[in-house]
Scaffold this active site. Structure first.
Site, PDB file in Angstrom:
ATOM      1  N   ASN A  53      80.459 -51.478  19.846  1.00  0.00           N
ATOM      2  CA  ASN A  53      79.340 -50.648  19.400  1.00  0.00           C
ATOM      3  C   ASN A  53      79.709 -49.207  19.734  1.00  0.00           C
ATOM      4  OD1 ASN A  53      76.953 -49.332  18.958  1.00  0.00           O
ATOM      5  ND2 ASN A  53      75.702 -50.697  20.209  1.00  0.00           N
ATOM      6  N   LYS A 101      80.314 -49.412  23.646  1.00  0.00           N
ATOM      7  CA  LYS A 101      79.958 -50.620  24.402  1.00  0.00           C
ATOM      8  C   LYS A 101      80.794 -51.766  23.857  1.00  0.00           C
ATOM      9  CE  LYS A 101      75.124 -49.475  25.054  1.00  0.00           C
ATOM     10  NZ  LYS A 101      73.986 -49.503  24.190  1.00  0.00           N
ATOM     11  N   ARG A 118      79.388 -53.094  15.351  1.00  0.00           N
ATOM     12  CA  ARG A 118      78.003 -52.801  14.995  1.00  0.00           C
ATOM     13  C   ARG A 118      78.026 -51.488  14.217  1.00  0.00           C
ATOM     14  NH1 ARG A 118      73.505 -49.590  18.079  1.00  0.00           N
ATOM     15  NH2 ARG A 118      71.790 -50.030  16.678  1.00  0.00           N
ATOM     16  N   HIS A 136      67.527 -52.173  13.405  1.00  0.00           N
ATOM     17  CA  HIS A 136      67.417 -53.302  14.349  1.00  0.00           C
ATOM     18  C   HIS A 136      67.575 -54.637  13.613  1.00  0.00           C
ATOM     19  CE1 HIS A 136      64.609 -50.670  17.050  1.00  0.00           C
ATOM     20  NE2 HIS A 136      65.836 -50.632  17.539  1.00  0.00           N
ATOM     21  N   ASN A 156      63.245 -48.902  23.828  1.00  0.00           N
ATOM     22  CA  ASN A 156      63.044 -47.465  23.811  1.00  0.00           C
ATOM     23  C   ASN A 156      62.726 -47.008  22.391  1.00  0.00           C
ATOM     24  OD1 ASN A 156      62.936 -45.082  25.093  1.00  0.00           O
ATOM     25  ND2 ASN A 156      64.969 -45.302  26.002  1.00  0.00           N
ATOM     26  N   ARG A 178      59.851 -41.116  20.274  1.00  0.00           N
ATOM     27  CA  ARG A 178      59.681 -40.860  18.834  1.00  0.00           C
ATOM     28  C   ARG A 178      58.238 -41.071  18.415  1.00  0.00           C
ATOM     29  NH1 ARG A 178      64.373 -44.762  16.917  1.00  0.00           N
ATOM     30  NH2 ARG A 178      65.457 -44.480  18.873  1.00  0.00           N
ATOM     31  N   PHE A 198      58.509 -47.138  29.818  1.00  0.00           N
ATOM     32  CA  PHE A 198      57.223 -47.843  29.930  1.00  0.00           C
ATOM     33  C   PHE A 198      56.908 -48.268  31.367  1.00  0.00           C
ATOM     34  CE2 PHE A 198      57.966 -47.963  25.435  1.00  0.00           C
ATOM     35  CZ  PHE A 198      56.701 -47.896  24.894  1.00  0.00           C
ATOM     36  N   GLY A 237      63.767 -54.539  25.608  1.00  0.00           N
ATOM     37  CA  GLY A 237      63.397 -54.159  26.979  1.00  0.00           C
ATOM     38  C   GLY A 237      61.928 -54.341  27.312  1.00  0.00           C
ATOM     39  N   GLU A 280      72.210 -58.989  20.273  1.00  0.00           N
ATOM     40  CA  GLU A 280      72.855 -58.468  19.072  1.00  0.00           C
ATOM     41  C   GLU A 280      74.358 -58.728  19.079  1.00  0.00           C
ATOM     42  OE1 GLU A 280      70.440 -54.556  17.956  1.00  0.00           O
ATOM     43  OE2 GLU A 280      70.328 -55.029  20.074  1.00  0.00           O
TER      44      GLU A 280
END
Ligand code: ADP
Length: 400
Positions: free
Chosen positions: A7, A14, A90, A179, A210, A240, A283, A330, A383
């Site tokens: 990724n 990653k 990805r 996603h 996020n 966002r 959060f 998350g 993923e």
């Protein structure tokens, strides 16, 4: 078959090396600060974590560092680069060209170049990552797995915006959704957990991290999703705004004399639950502040839950019903209180949460009571595994 899942971001990379036959993760890690100075964090399965500060001048150096770490005699997991049988990338944006994962060829690379305008931060990094793998692992098949591909099944009425049609024709302005790999993974897992074929189910998947998006998955395919032309649309997120009256954007730009870039920053980096709470984009911090009596933190959580619940309502209408709701990512995987807050709005669907199950964490499970008319699940997303599965399928078909 060992598959290296990559990724590539603009300054990060990653990776996971996955044995696609057993689906075991052999090693995983992260290269950061590529082109700045460089950091590699590598974690072999069951072994000690390893960190290196060796410079990473560019993505080729980063891919080389990953290969070196995988081969290292102390913290490596393979003995020869030949044990990497395929690479799965990805890729954020596949535009309208890709409705499924593909073997990377010269034509595919050209098509990715053509999509660059749609994902200026991400697609160039993917292309550089692909070129680095071609150089360092010549002949190893590479597969592109697109964040947008799963949503290419949306009907025109779902993806078209009500603006002059010429802008769709000229610039391909439409809803793409993101996603996709996560929505596909958890919707398939959900069907498996229900013991049904995806073709027989209507599922709303809620990827709440996020960044966040919901997807209406009818008969196994995406029929609508909440992110749009960009990942800014839809529900409120960490920083966002999600959907907002476009006229409010124009009003603010005029009033505050904001440039396009400044407005972009307000909407992408300063809004969402951070903007409403004034506390944090995380959060966990907001839930803590709300528990201590911070009213705007509580308001941010209420605003968030309300919008997610309304979107579930929209998708129930779009699919003429719903059989299951899945929470992932998350926040979706970890916050029982947020899941409960969202489900409070869904009593009209006959949803009954099992409080004890909803308070657990970490594993895929049904969190609705047995008698609940609509089943509710928590399913950790994966993923990387989805990318490895798609890559395996494409590479095995090559041999046929
Ligand atoms: P992304 O991949 O979009 O960066 P993740 O899926 O990793 O995001 O989700 C990150 C978010 O999940 C964090 O911002 C945090 O707010 C939320 N989160 C993680 N763990 C918890 C938790 N235990 N309680 C509440 N929120 C959590």
């Amino acid at each position: 078959m060992n598959i290296l899942v990559l990724n590539c971001g603009s300054s990060s990379l990653k990776y996971q090396l996955i044995n696609s036959d057993t689906e075991a993760v052999l090693a995983k890690g992260l290269c950061e600060r590529i082109g700045i100075d460089g950091k590699l964090k590598h974690e072999p399965a069951g072994g000690e974590k390893y960190v290196s500060d060796a410079p990473l001048a560019d993505h080729t150096a980063a891919v080389q560092a990953v290969i070196d770490a995988l081969l290292d005699k102390d913290h490596g997991v393979i003995e020869s680069v030949d044990e990497i049988h395929a690479v799965g990338h990805r890729v954020v944006h596949g535009g309208e060209k890709f409705a499924s994962s593909v073997l990377i060829t010269d034509e595919v690379k050209q098509a990715l170049e053509d999509c660059t305008e749609l994902a200026p931060l991400h697609n160039p990094a993917n292309l550089i990552g692909i070129a680095a793998c071609e150089k360092l692992m010549p002949g190893v098949p590479q597969v592109g797995v697109f964040d947008t591909a799963f949503h290419q099944t949306m009907p025109e009425k779902a993806y078209l915006y009500a603006i002059p049609y010429k802008y769709y024709e000229k610039y391909k302005i439409r809803k793409y959704g993101f996603h996709g790999t996560s929505h596909k993974f958890v919707s398939k897992e959900c069907a498996a957990m229900m013991g049904k074929a995806p073709e027989d189910l209507r599922i709303v998947t809620c990827h709440l991290g996020n960044g966040g998006s919901l997807c209406a998955v009818k008969n196994g395919v995406s029929v609508d999703t909440s992110m749009g032309f960009t990942p800014l649309d839809g529900i409120a997120m960490g920083t966002r705004s999600g959907s907002i009256d476009p006229a409010a954007v124009l009003f603010l730009m005029r009033k505050e004399n904001l440039s396009i870039d400044e407005m972009d920053k307000v909407l992408n980096k300063e809004s969402g639950v951070l903007g409403v709470s004034g506390v944090s984009s995380d959060f966990r911090d907001i839930e803590e502040a709300a528990a201590q009596g911070n009213e705007r933190a509580a308001l941010a959580l209420d605003t968030f839950a309300y919008r997610v619940a309304k979107t579930i309502g929209e998708y129930t209408a779009a699919m003429n019903g719903v059989d299951a709701i899945v929470f992932t990512a998350g926040l979706g995987e970890n916050s029982g209180s947020m899941r409960a807050k969202i489900c409070e709005y869904l009593g009209y669907l006959g949803i009954e949460l099992d409080e004890e199950k909803n308070s657990k964490r970490g594993e895929a499970m049904q969190i609705s009571k047995e008698g609940s008319k609509v089943k509710v699940f928590v399913i950790p997303t994966n993923e990387e595994l989805m990318i490895a599965r798609d890559t395996k399928e494409i590479v095995e078909n090559l041999k046929k």
